[in-house]
Design an enzyme around this catalytic site. Structure first.
Site, PDB file in Angstrom:
ATOM      1  N   TRP A 280      53.650  53.982  20.852  1.00  0.00           N
ATOM      2  CA  TRP A 280      54.344  52.873  20.679  1.00  0.00           C
ATOM      3  C   TRP A 280      54.816  52.559  19.263  1.00  0.00           C
ATOM      4  O   TRP A 280      55.126  51.539  18.994  1.00  0.00           O
ATOM      5  CB  TRP A 280      53.414  51.462  21.089  1.00  0.00           C
ATOM      6  N   CYS A 315      54.725  51.723  29.031  1.00  0.00           N
ATOM      7  CA  CYS A 315      54.187  51.196  30.290  1.00  0.00           C
ATOM      8  C   CYS A 315      55.078  51.524  31.615  1.00  0.00           C
ATOM      9  O   CYS A 315      54.664  51.689  32.633  1.00  0.00           O
ATOM     10  CB  CYS A 315      54.002  49.754  30.393  1.00  0.00           C
ATOM     11  N   HIS A 374      55.511  43.815  30.745  1.00  0.00           N
ATOM     12  CA  HIS A 374      54.408  44.593  30.967  1.00  0.00           C
ATOM     13  C   HIS A 374      54.658  45.227  32.205  1.00  0.00           C
ATOM     14  O   HIS A 374      54.820  44.356  33.216  1.00  0.00           O
ATOM     15  CB  HIS A 374      53.150  44.318  30.731  1.00  0.00           C
ATOM     16  N   ASP A 397      46.443  49.511  36.857  1.00  0.00           N
ATOM     17  CA  ASP A 397      47.224  49.658  35.713  1.00  0.00           C
ATOM     18  C   ASP A 397      47.011  51.002  34.813  1.00  0.00           C
ATOM     19  O   ASP A 397      45.799  50.991  34.700  1.00  0.00           O
ATOM     20  CB  ASP A 397      47.182  48.639  34.859  1.00  0.00           C
ATOM     21  N   ASN A 437      48.088  34.216  33.485  1.00  0.00           N
ATOM     22  CA  ASN A 437      47.738  32.884  33.277  1.00  0.00           C
ATOM     23  C   ASN A 437      46.869  32.315  32.310  1.00  0.00           C
ATOM     24  O   ASN A 437      46.219  31.162  32.544  1.00  0.00           O
ATOM     25  CB  ASN A 437      46.901  32.628  34.795  1.00  0.00           C
ATOM     26  N   ASP A 439      46.557  30.748  28.619  1.00  0.00           N
ATOM     27  CA  ASP A 439      47.397  29.632  27.673  1.00  0.00           C
ATOM     28  C   ASP A 439      47.489  30.334  26.375  1.00  0.00           C
ATOM     29  O   ASP A 439      46.681  31.045  25.799  1.00  0.00           O
ATOM     30  CB  ASP A 439      46.453  28.313  27.517  1.00  0.00           C
ATOM     31  N   GLU A 486      53.177  26.307  37.969  1.00  0.00           N
ATOM     32  CA  GLU A 486      52.343  25.577  36.779  1.00  0.00           C
ATOM     33  C   GLU A 486      52.648  24.052  36.805  1.00  0.00           C
ATOM     34  O   GLU A 486      53.625  23.504  37.244  1.00  0.00           O
ATOM     35  CB  GLU A 486      53.709  25.931  35.424  1.00  0.00           C
ATOM     36  N   GLU A 491      46.799  25.116  39.928  1.00  0.00           N
ATOM     37  CA  GLU A 491      46.853  26.093  39.019  1.00  0.00           C
ATOM     38  C   GLU A 491      45.769  25.885  38.014  1.00  0.00           C
ATOM     39  O   GLU A 491      45.057  27.041  37.430  1.00  0.00           O
ATOM     40  CB  GLU A 491      48.006  26.043  38.287  1.00  0.00           C
ATOM     41  N   TYR A 561      58.055  46.144  22.225  1.00  0.00           N
ATOM     42  CA  TYR A 561      58.050  45.325  23.293  1.00  0.00           C
ATOM     43  C   TYR A 561      56.935  44.687  23.657  1.00  0.00           C
ATOM     44  O   TYR A 561      56.541  43.800  24.538  1.00  0.00           O
ATOM     45  CB  TYR A 561      58.861  45.990  24.358  1.00  0.00           C
TER      46      TYR A 561
END
Length: 758
Positions: A280, A315, A374, A397, A437, A439, A486, A491, A561
């Protein structure tokens, strides 16, 4: 079968690990028990003279098992489903006095209790879920069998034998590589853990060998064609080699949970000499830049042949290769792209952005990062290790990000568990939950060491999660499978549930969160074209009857990225006065000369704007990324689209710069037509590229071309050009490769299928 002798180890019989599909020991052709009488002749008993596996791609075995696309001359079947073989004997078979069975063996140390030695008895009726062979036809000296395999069978390449019982022991056929049989996962079998009940989805997620991967920015989604090539010659063996290289025990290779977890570790080479080396840093010495790859075939074949990791991947390359691995073995899989994907380094389920008191980012304390996008994979399987309801799509992943149980891997993590915040279920659910998800929290670091939360953005992370639509090349929004909308109570409840399951918070910020400011700030970036100036417009809104003065700071950065900054190319401060109940716009000009010399391969620019309200000391913060628009590729096909006729594929693009460009690399991939190839064009004249085609199967039609060139329907190809500098040229020279309108022609002879260029 008699057990292989083994040394005693710690007072008990022990066999070495059986962790290689390729390793083997031949079974004895004769196993006699006790003394044999004088005159005993093996030829007096039933002997096998030939075995027919019906393994041509048009035979019912491969057609019924959906394996007729594999470029492989061996029999390939899917577990839990019956298939046919025919055995020829030296005389007619008499079931009253002749007894035989078929044997399947895998690995070097086969054991029946491990599933690596499978004796298949001849039975009157086949039973679901169990191995068995039923005689369906007897004709002269031949017997045709319908063989039923177990839906929990090991996945791999088995050696096949036929054993005949005599009063004095067993006569067995000798080792014959032509009878080797591959057994794969079976999404068409209800008893299989990877069963998928939608025929269109099976067609897409198992049998489709060409796809589209989404990248770019949330507001500027781009597409990248990818050739998975799971049916190409040598790929099935390469995928089995990946598991061998991982030294995965053969007894676990029938479990899709274990197979996908091992695959997620082995597709990257971070700590286990796996398939791909990640890079990267925009330096790709002694390897291929990630954007130059057009598919998985070259990568997997090179890894198998050299026994060394292939350089380089990012990725989407990891996801593309992993998708090939999963689909090739029969596990339904798809590539997923998450826009604004969080990388939670400290596992506290929040992205902490630390600010100085003047509003600048504190780079020493800010360790979390937000990737512009991603890519990962989803694999479809039953999760018998989890409570009911958490099967289906699982996140896996292979991009090396964080260590999981001692290795760089991730998943499988239940998408359903992530949506509801049940991150206590294995594997790696907390990390995936944070990716979609968490914050985004802006925290001011005071000089006295205290921390004050300035702002909490609950909507930035996981803005959009997409995959390719079934049966087409469009976008399918799957955000709602990962998270509730959201702002909904569900949520927030999911986040609270995730925090309840042991997630730690790095800072105690309760009671010191600042109230909402009277001033709002936002900014927009106009469409930015490579090599041109563009504007950034910041809007300040005063929602109070008070007059305010703001000190604002703009930082423009060249970023990978992954959200990591390479360098700051723009820095500007200004003062803004806001009258009561008013708004003001501030325009900032971004000149091409400021960013052109610093650009990275994918051309991401990141802007961070902070403002401090002088009267209240409130700090406002906002960040956004943009992708520079680059020339579109136009692909044209000339010539008669017929087997035996020549064709020319022409790639055109327009230079937006005023520079004369040299050394243009063109990468061309034609699944089913030709192996991936590349060629440098040193000047600006049209030059044909000749190639020798590998096989000839069908006429080229416009439908076939559209399938392989999904962008051809729009007449343009919206993805970055894989053009890189030669030795002796500057880092940026690949971005200066356009000279008005060039065309590069690729001549195709004796062709079938399709091709793609980058």
């Amino acid at each position: 079968m008699s057990e292989t002798s083994a040394p005693a180890l710690g007072g008990r019989r022990a066999l070495p690990r059986n962790a290689s599909n390729a390793a083997e020991d031949d079974l004895p052709t004769v196993e006699l028990q006790g003394l044999t009488p004088r005159g005993f002749n093996l030829q007096d008993y039933l002997n096998v003279t030939n075995v027919h596996l019906f393994k041509e791609r048009w035979d019912t075995n491969k057609v019924d098992h959906h394996t007729d696309k594999y470029e492989n001359n061996h029999l390939i079947v899917r577990r839990g489903q019956s298939f046919f073989i025919q055995i020829d004997f030296n005389r007619p078979y008499d079931p009253r006095r002749d007894f035989f069975r078929v044997e399947y063996v895998i690995g070097r140390y086969p054991q029946e209790n491990k599933g690596t030695y499978i004796p298949v008895p001849v039975v009157s009726q086949l039973q679901k879920g169990k191995w068995g062979a039923k005689v369906v036809m007897r004709e002269d000296r031949s017997v045709r069998l319908s063989i039923q395999s177990s839906p929990e069978c090991i996945v791999g390449k088995f050696r096949m034998y036929v054993a005949v019982w005599t009063p004095y022991g067993i006569l067995r056929t000798s080792r014959n590589p032509e009878t080797d049989t591959y057994i794969l996962f079976n999404p068409w079998c209800e008893e299989d853990a990877v069963y998928l009940d939608d025929d269109k989805e099976r067609e897409e997620y198992v049998l489709n060998d060409i796809g589209v991967i989404f990248y770019g920015d949330f507001n500027d989604i781009k597409t990248r064609s990818w050739s998975y090539g799971q049916f190409e010659d040598g790929i099935l063996d390469a995928c089995l080699y990946v598991m061998d290289r991982a030294e995965m025990d053969l007894s676990g290779r029938g479990n899709p949970i274990k197979v996908s977890r091992v695959g997620s570790a082995m597709v990257n080479a971070k700590d286990d000499e796996g398939v791909l080396v990640g890079s990267w840093d925009n330096i790709y010495a002694y390897g291929v830049p990630p954007s130059a790859w057009t598919g998985s075939v070259d990568i997997l074949l090179e890894y198998q042949s050299t026994k060394n990791p292939v350089r380089y991947g990012q990725c989407w390359v990891f996801a593309g290769v992993f998708n090939t691995f999963l689909r090739c073995l029969g596990i339904p899989a798809r590539v997923v792209t998450n826009y604004f994907s969080a990388h939670d380094n400290d596992a506290n389920l929040q992205m902490d952005i630390f600010l100085e008191e003047d509003g600048n980012v504190n780079s020493k304390l800010t360790k979390d990062s937000v990737w512009n996008y991603h890519c990962w994979n989803e694999a479809w399987m039953k999760r018998s290790d989890l409570p009911v309801g958490f099967g289906g799509w699982q996140v896996v992943d292979s991009t090396p990000q964080e260590n999981s149980d001692g290795m760089y891997r991730c998943g499988p993590a239940s998408v359903q568990a992530i949506k509801h915040g049940h991150i206590c279920f294995q594997f790696d659910a907390p990390f995936v939950f944070a990716e979609v998800n968490s914050d985004l929290i802006y925290i001011t670091v005071k000089k006295d060491g205290t921390h004050v939360v300035e702002n909490v953005d609950t909507t930035h992370i996981g803005k959009l999660i997409v995959t390719k639509e079934v049966g087409g090349d469009g976008i399918r929004d799957i955000t709602d499978t990962y998270k509730f909308q959201e702002g909904q109570e569900e949520e927030r409840l999911a986040l609270e549930t995730a925090l309840m399951y042991g997630a730690k918070k790095s800072l105690n910020t309760e009671g010191i969160v600042k109230p909402r400011s009277d001033v709002d700030m936002d900014f927009e970036v106009e469409k930015a074209v490579l090599g041109r100036d563009f504007k950034l417009t910041i809007t300040f809104q005063n929602n109070s009857p008070n007059r305010y003065t703001l000190s604002a700071y703009l930082s423009g950065n060249i970023v990978f990225y992954t959200g990591v900054s390479k360098t700051e190319f723009k820095k500007e401060t200004f003062e803004v006065t806001l009258e009561p109940m008013s708004f003001k716009k501030q325009e900032v000009l971004i000149r091409a000369g400021e960013y052109m010399s610093q650009l990275l391969e994918q051309g991401f620019l990141h802007f961070f704007v902070t403002a401090r309200v002088s009267e209240t000391r409130d700090i406002l913060a906002k960040q956004k990324s943009t992708v520079l628009a680059i020339p579109k590729l136009i692909i044209k096909v000339r010539g008669t689209r017929m087997v035996g006729s020549d064709m020319v594929v022409t790639v055109e693009f327009t230079n937006p710069l005023k520079e004369t460009l040299r050394n243009v690399w063109i990468y061309l991939d034609g699944p089913g037509v030709t192996k991936p190839m590349r060629k440098m064009f040193r000047g600006n004249k049209e030059q044909p590229v000749s190639c020798k085609l590998q096989k000839m199967e069908e006429n080229i039609t416009s439908t076939t071309l559209a399938h392989s060139y999904p962008h051809q329907r729009r007449t343009t190809w919206q993805e970055p050009l894989a053009i890189f500098p030669s030795e002796g040229y500057s880092e940026w020279s690949y971005c200066l490769v356009f000279k008005k309108v060039y065309s590069f022609s690729h001549s195709i002879s004796q062709s079938s299928g399709s091709s793609s260029a980058k």
